[in-house]
Design a protein around this motif. Structure first.
Motif, PDB file in Angstrom:
ATOM      1  N   ASP A   1       0.828  -1.198   0.000  1.00  0.00           N
ATOM      2  CA  ASP A   1       0.000   0.000   0.000  1.00  0.00           C
ATOM      3  C   ASP A   1       0.867   1.254   0.000  1.00  0.00           C
ATOM      4  O   ASP A   1       0.615   2.207  -0.747  1.00  0.00           O
ATOM      5  CB  ASP A   1      -0.905  -0.040   1.232  1.00  0.00           C
ATOM      6  CG  ASP A   1      -1.997   1.005   1.182  1.00  0.00           C
ATOM      7  OD1 ASP A   1      -2.477   1.286   0.083  1.00  0.00           O
ATOM      8  OD2 ASP A   1      -2.353   1.541   2.236  1.00  0.00           O
TER       9      ASP A   1
ATOM     10  N   ARG B   1       1.222   4.095  -3.025  1.00  0.00           N
ATOM     11  CA  ARG B   1       0.949   5.512  -2.781  1.00  0.00           C
ATOM     12  C   ARG B   1       2.177   6.387  -3.015  1.00  0.00           C
ATOM     13  O   ARG B   1       2.069   7.590  -3.224  1.00  0.00           O
ATOM     14  CB  ARG B   1       0.429   5.699  -1.351  1.00  0.00           C
ATOM     15  CG  ARG B   1      -1.004   5.230  -1.193  1.00  0.00           C
ATOM     16  CD  ARG B   1      -1.600   5.667   0.113  1.00  0.00           C
ATOM     17  NE  ARG B   1      -1.117   4.844   1.220  1.00  0.00           N
ATOM     18  CZ  ARG B   1      -0.511   5.323   2.300  1.00  0.00           C
ATOM     19  NH1 ARG B   1      -0.271   6.609   2.420  1.00  0.00           N
ATOM     20  NH2 ARG B   1      -0.126   4.519   3.256  1.00  0.00           N
TER      21      ARG B   1
ATOM     22  N   PRO C   1      -2.398   5.461  -8.071  1.00  0.00           N
ATOM     23  CA  PRO C   1      -3.568   5.791  -7.261  1.00  0.00           C
ATOM     24  C   PRO C   1      -4.448   6.794  -7.984  1.00  0.00           C
ATOM     25  O   PRO C   1      -3.967   7.561  -8.816  1.00  0.00           O
ATOM     26  CB  PRO C   1      -2.952   6.419  -6.001  1.00  0.00           C
ATOM     27  CG  PRO C   1      -1.543   5.972  -5.979  1.00  0.00           C
ATOM     28  CD  PRO C   1      -1.155   5.781  -7.411  1.00  0.00           C
TER      29      PRO C   1
END
Lengths: 170, 329
Positions: free
Chosen positions: A36, A40, B40
């Motif tokens: 994660d 990011r 993202p």
């Protein structure tokens, strides 16, 4: 220093995953956290001068805040802190228990910030200033956290059991 | 009881941590996942659906206030009972009940969760994110491109977890995670295909921050629980520049503080407890007149006890949170 995001991920993922595992005590959670964080990181890559420390801090912050990112099962069905669910070590441990495991059980009873400080000091070999940078606190706070952690970790029952550190509220 | 020598303790810690770290999974899978993942989603203030926009408006008044460091707090009157959630799955496997709802202050990030009470480890999480995620050029092993409705997306299955991501429009991304369900991948696809606008489900914690110190900003509201009888209401605040981490949270539930210790503190006219060394937090807890507990967790490492008490004093705590949906389909 790696010159590209891809190279950084390929060369540093294992190291970061091991740090996260040492920190969380949960290999699968650690992998989720590292994945994660790295995903990011991608859009910010060009603006980061020292990605190693930066990512280590991101991982540590994620560890502190994972409560909001945990699965609904954890959020809903379990007490608020996975690691504290391991619970305080009690006198059930036999005298034959591997001392390293016993120490890790005691480590798991520490408040998170103390635990992180210990992992950064004894696994990552960070000095006070580096730990302070990761945890976002003063070096005096780092010294205090580690001192209190060690005081707890040194306590043992000679009957073979372990004395848990005071459980932090969660 | 006695103490280990310091050098013995330090050596045991080093050895134990090295051994623990060796249990980290093979990095190859993680590397493929990271490099195969799409960037993202772009942050966008524009919510996906009209209902999400409505959620943003309603939530802005229900979650509390934003306080700038140099400005006094401005409280906003709560004008509606809760914040509207945008999406729901029309189909779930048998036995799943809803147990978690969360929404960000601007309504653009929403999460709902369902589990099966009789089957440990089965769960469904549905998240609405702001911004359209770009589809990855290559997918990692286990991934495949799909369309959900007419929206482009992809499905990725790892072990007993299936992830489905799709972009219904240019302003939003939907992520679905299904874990532990038999034939997880197919179940995830079916759930994804059933996702539809909701607009009726709400998050109403009846709890809001008042003034916040140190530039903290009210961020999310969440309600969780197994049944209406044990609902937990929570609001969280974040520090500017660190939006991914809950810096301060306030929770109202039937559960008191987890551990003993702390020092007495007077708050909201009641006798509370302040623990300066919680789990990376400084925790303030007090039992409210109606029997529920208020617990504040300060993870900033910067607020003083007096500031934490002031936050507790200024919290708006209602007595009518909506827990009716907990444990329901």
């Amino acid at each position: 220093m790696p010159t590209s995001y891809t190279e950084f991920v390929e060369t540093r993922f294992g190291e970061l995953s091991r740090y996260a595992t040492a920190l969380t005590g949960d290999p699968h959670l650690a992998q989720d956290v590292v994945q994660d964080v790295l995903i990011r990181l991608r859009p910010r890559w060009g603006s980061i001068d020292a990605p190693g420390p930066y990512v280590r801090r991101m991982i540590t912050n994620e560890y502190f805040s994972w409560r909001r990112r945990r699965s609904v099962r954890d959020v809903v069905l379990s007490p608020p802190d996975v690691l504290t669910d391991i619970g305080p070590a009690t006198g059930d441990f036999s005298a034959q228990i591997d001392e390293r495991d016993a120490m890790m059980a005691r480590l798991s009873t520490l408040p998170r910030k103390q635990r992180a400080a210990v992992v950064l000091r004894y696994y990552e070999n960070c000095d006070d200033a580096e730990i302070a940078a990761v945890l976002g606190c003063r070096t005096s706070t780092v010294r205090s956290q580690i001192s209190r952690a060690l005081a707890t970790l040194r306590e043992v029952e000679r009957t073979g059991g372990l004395v848990a550190g005071r459980e932090g509220t969660a | 009881m006695s103490r280990l020598a310091l050098d013995e303790t330090e050596e045991l810690i080093r050895r134990g941590l090295r051994r623990r770290a060796e249990s980290a999974p093979d990095p190859a899978v993680g590397i493929r996942t990271v490099l195969g993942a799409a960037p993202p989603p772009r942050r966008s203030r524009t919510p996906l659906l009209l209902v999400a926009a409505a959620a943003a408006i309603v939530l802005a008044v229900s979650i509390g206030v934003i306080v700038r460091p140099d400005a006094p707090a401005e409280r906003v009157t709560v004008a509606a009972p809760g914040s509207v959630l945008a999406l729901r799955p029309a189909w779930l496997p048998d036995g799943f009940v809803e147990r978690y709802r969360e929404i960000s202050a601007d309504g653009s990030l929403q999460t709902r969760g369902w589990t099966r009470p009789d089957e440990q480890g089965q769960e469904v999480l549905l998240t609405l994110l702001p911004g359209a995620e770009e589809m990855p050029e290559t997918l990692p092993p286990g991934g495949e491109r799909i369309t959900v409705g007419e929206a482009p997306g992809y499905r990725y299955t790892v072990g007993d977890t299936a992830l489905v991501t799709w972009t219904p429009d240019q302003d939003s991304t939907v992520q679905l995670r299904v874990t532990g369900v038999p034939d997880t991948s197919a179940a995830a696809r079916r759930i994804a295909d059933s996702v539809e606008p909701d607009g009726t489900a709400r998050v109403h914690a009846d709890l809001a921050f008042g003034a916040l110190p140190g530039g903290l900003v009210a961020d999310t509201t969440a309600v969780r629980g197994v049944s209406p009888a044990d609902g937990v209401d929570e609001v969280r605040a974040v520090a500017p520049g660190d939006p991914g981490r809950s810096a301060l949270s306030a929770e109202v539930s039937d559960d008191g503080p987890a551990g003993p210790g702390g020092t007495p503190v007077r708050v909201r006219g009641l006798e509370g407890t302040y623990v300066a060394d919680g789990v990376a937090t400084r925790d303030l807890s007090v039992r409210l007149p109606d029997g529920r507990w208020l617990v504040l967790r300060d993870a900033t490492d910067q607020l003083t006890r007096e500031q934490v008490v002031a936050v507790a004093e200024d919290l708006v705590i209602g007595e009518q949170p909506d827990h009716s949906w907990l444990g329901q389909r």
